[in-house]
Write an enzyme that holds these catalytic residues in place. Structure first.
Site, mmCIF file in Angstrom:
data_model
loop_
_atom_site.group_PDB
_atom_site.id
_atom_site.type_symbol
_atom_site.label_atom_id
_atom_site.label_comp_id
_atom_site.label_asym_id
_atom_site.label_seq_id
_atom_site.Cartn_x
_atom_site.Cartn_y
_atom_site.Cartn_z
ATOM 1 C CE LYS A 174 36.817 32.391 -95.834
ATOM 2 N NZ LYS A 174 37.449 33.696 -95.528
ATOM 3 C CB SER A 232 38.855 33.174 -91.897
ATOM 4 O OG SER A 232 38.458 33.957 -93.002
ATOM 5 C CB SER A 287 40.406 36.258 -94.071
ATOM 6 O OG SER A 287 40.125 36.250 -92.692
#
Lengths: 505, 111
Positions: free
Chosen positions: A81, A156, A180
């Protein structure tokens, strides 16, 4: 052949590579091929490191060919990420502010994964600074759900979820501040683990809310999550909140994974059957309860009376911490700086750089955080939220510690519904915040939580696609070994995780 | 509370160092008001005597030897001057080890 390699779990692929039946180079090429054929439609990646990945793959192949001992993830392509620092490429946090930011160091998790031989093929999209539940807050790219491209992948960590669901990589790292990892895992039909706070070093994770953030693996199987955690977990001198070796205990999460938990007791909170739930969420939860009953588990009805206060406490605490953490983006030290005109001074440099660099959701959260911490409101909001946090944690302590009735884990939904349409909640921040109703409490209490695939909402997609639905297990602090075994029991009995989205291929 | 006043939003924006347009102020006033209204539900809780919880781990000070990082066998976190200036928008190798900023002394800085 390339497709078949890309479809393998990390555990299976790793064994093939070690046995020299598949080369790491072939595995990385298979991953890159899948990315080039699919990512134009999915949008999971912000950056791809083709050359570097192939070079490192060949070096793993040489080491294996030369009979050297290689690490637990040797040769396996993975994704990171893009709010986790890498000393190569950029670390953008999907923000205009850091669009060209290059970190001088790698996060501890990146270092540990690369030391174990994993090959990083790219960095994935996210809501800007990890603030959001749909990936729509990314300033740098749009990610869609591989099961239905009109829908959000969640967030997210939406890019990581989409990359794993579309089988571009078998492992992608996410970060989880309020759900997330677990929410996008649920919306894309994969496994997502948020470890206990302190289990995995946060060094090199761009801070959002420091008392809530944790890095964790997103995978297609529970075994891969255990394998990744084994590599990533452990005390780290560079993160003062990482737990010491005594707290960490054994890090052999794969060792007894296949051994079912005897006398398993699972708590299902009464509050989990909310009227707000999509029918498929209740069906998945019922299905999981039946599976565990069949496996001999005792299901105990429990109360988490303060679950309903989780979102309110979270949306005070997380923005408060964010407003402090993001003060470092001032137009001087990192990223971008606004062009000043005559007469403008230092204050304008700060205020204009931040106005230009941050997107609306980040600005809203900084404002909320500043407001709840400001003089005159601190006690009413922030202090109240910190006390609520203690009470929320107390609910879990009671469930895990109840004399004679203690449960090994709590079983509840991961999300209130399957994937929602892109744009559906974009103008109503509060509606999007409520996506995290089942996930935030584990962050507030610092507990490990895992989302596992648990069924489908048949025909719920825009063109009649079936959309995946997950359930979540939350365990006591530092009890990941057992939590993963419990998750594996469900996975072995159902096989939901083997389903692939129609878009794959 | 359903809406925050525009003045309150402007005050917070100033504290947060965000130069907002009037249009943004209006939009955020409504959205933040909605969230703050939702947050009010915490007032239902009886929190008398509850200790505030700042984090999941009980914070204890961990004392380290007073030596530079990297000298205890762990990974060094030391950054050189150019590592730092390269991260800055007005830095880079050209000015290292300095970063250019507007004048900060000798006049009202606006805060």
């Amino acid at each position: 052949m390339s497709g078949a390699i890309a479809d393998m779990t990390i555990g299976a692929l790793r064994a093939e590579i070690a046995a020299r039946r598949v080369s790491s180079e072939a595995a990385v090429r298979a991953s890159l091929d899948r990315m080039s054929s699919m990512d134009g439609r999915v949008g999971a990646f912000l950056q791809v490191f083709e050359e570097r990945a192939l070079e490192r793959a060949r070096s793993v192949d040489r080491a294996i060919g030369g009979g050297e001992r290689v690490g637990a993830l040797a040769g396996a392509p993975i994704a990171i990420k893009d709010n986790i620092c890498t000393s190569f490429g950029r670390t953008t946090c999907a923000s205009r502010f850091l669009e060209r930011y290059e970190s001088p160091f790698s996060a501890t998790v990146v270092r540990r994964l690369e030391d174990a031989g994993a090959i990083i093929v790219g960095k994935t999209n996210l809501d800007e600074f990890a603030m959001g539940s749909s990936c729509e807050n990314s300033a740098l790219g749009k990610t869609v759900n591989p099961w239905d491209p009109t829908r959000a992948p969640g967030g997210s960590s939406g890019g990581s979820a989409a990359a794993v669901a579309a089988r571009m990589v078998g492992l992608a790292l996410g970060s989880d501040t309020g759900g997330s990892i677990r929410q996008p895992a649920g919306l894309t039909g994969i496994v997502g683990l948020k470890p206990t706070y302190g289990r995995v070093s946060r060094y090199g994770l761009v801070a959002f809310a420091s008392s809530l953030d944790q890095i964790g693996p997103m995978t297609r199987s529970v075994g891969d999550a255990a394998l990744a955690l084994e590599v990533m977990a452990g005390s780290d001198a560079l993160d003062s909140t990482s737990a010491d070796e005594t707290r960490q205990g054994s890090l052999r999460f794969t060792q007894e994974l296949e051994r079912p938990v005897e006398g398993l007791r699972l708590g299902v909170p009464r509050e989990a059957w909310s009227e707000q739930n999509h029918p498929a969420v209740n069906a998945a939860l019922k299905g999981a309860i039946e599976v565990y009953k069949r496996l001999g588990a005792t299901i105990v009805e429990i109360d988490l009376p303060n679950l309903k206060h989780g979102i309110a406490a979270y949306y005070i605490i997380a923005p408060a911490e964010a407003s402090s953490n993001l003060a470092r983006f001032d137009g001087v030290r990192y990223g971008r700086r606004a062009k000043l005109t005559d007469g403008e001074e230092l204050f304008d440099l700060y205020a204009r750089s931040r106005a230009e660099g941050f997107g609306p959701e980040v600005q809203r959260r900084i404002m909320l955080g500043t407001y709840v911490l400001s003089s005159g409101y601190y006690d009413a909001y922030y202090l109240t939220a910190l006390k609520a946090r203690r009470v929320i944690k107390g609910d879990f302590d009671a469930a895990f510690g109840a004399a004679g009735g203690a449960v090994h884990a709590v079983l509840m939904p991961a999300t209130p519904g399957p994937a929602f349409k892109i744009g559906e909640k974009a103008n109503d921040p509060l509606a999007l915040y409520l996506e995290d109703v089942y996930t935030v409490t584990a962050n507030l209490a610092g507990l490990p939580g895992i989302t596992i695939p648990a069924g489908f909402a048949d025909g719920a997609g825009t063109k009649g696609e079936s959309l995946p639905v997950g359930v979540q297990l939350i365990g006591p602090a530092f009890d990941e070994a057992r939590l993963l075994r419990i998750a594996r029991m469900h996975e072995a009995a159902t096989g939901w995780h083997e389903k692939a989205p129609g878009l794959a291929g | 509370m359903s809406e925050l006043s525009a003045d309150a939003v402007r005050k917070v924006a100033r504290l947060a160092r965000l130069a907002l347009t009037d249009e943004q102020v209006t939009r955020y006033a409504g959205q933040m008001g909605g969230v703050l209204g939702y947050i009010e539900r915490l007032k239902e809780l009886d929190l008398e005597g509850v200790e505030p919880m700042t984090g999941p781990v009980d914070a204890r000070n961990r004392m380290d030897e007073d030596v530079a990082s990297g000298e205890r066998g762990e990974v060094s976190t030391r950054l050189g001057p150019t590592d730092v200036t390269r991260m800055a928008p007005e830095g880079g190798d050209r000015l290292a080890p300095f970063i250019s900023v507007p004048k900060v002394l000798g006049e009202e800085s606006g805060s």
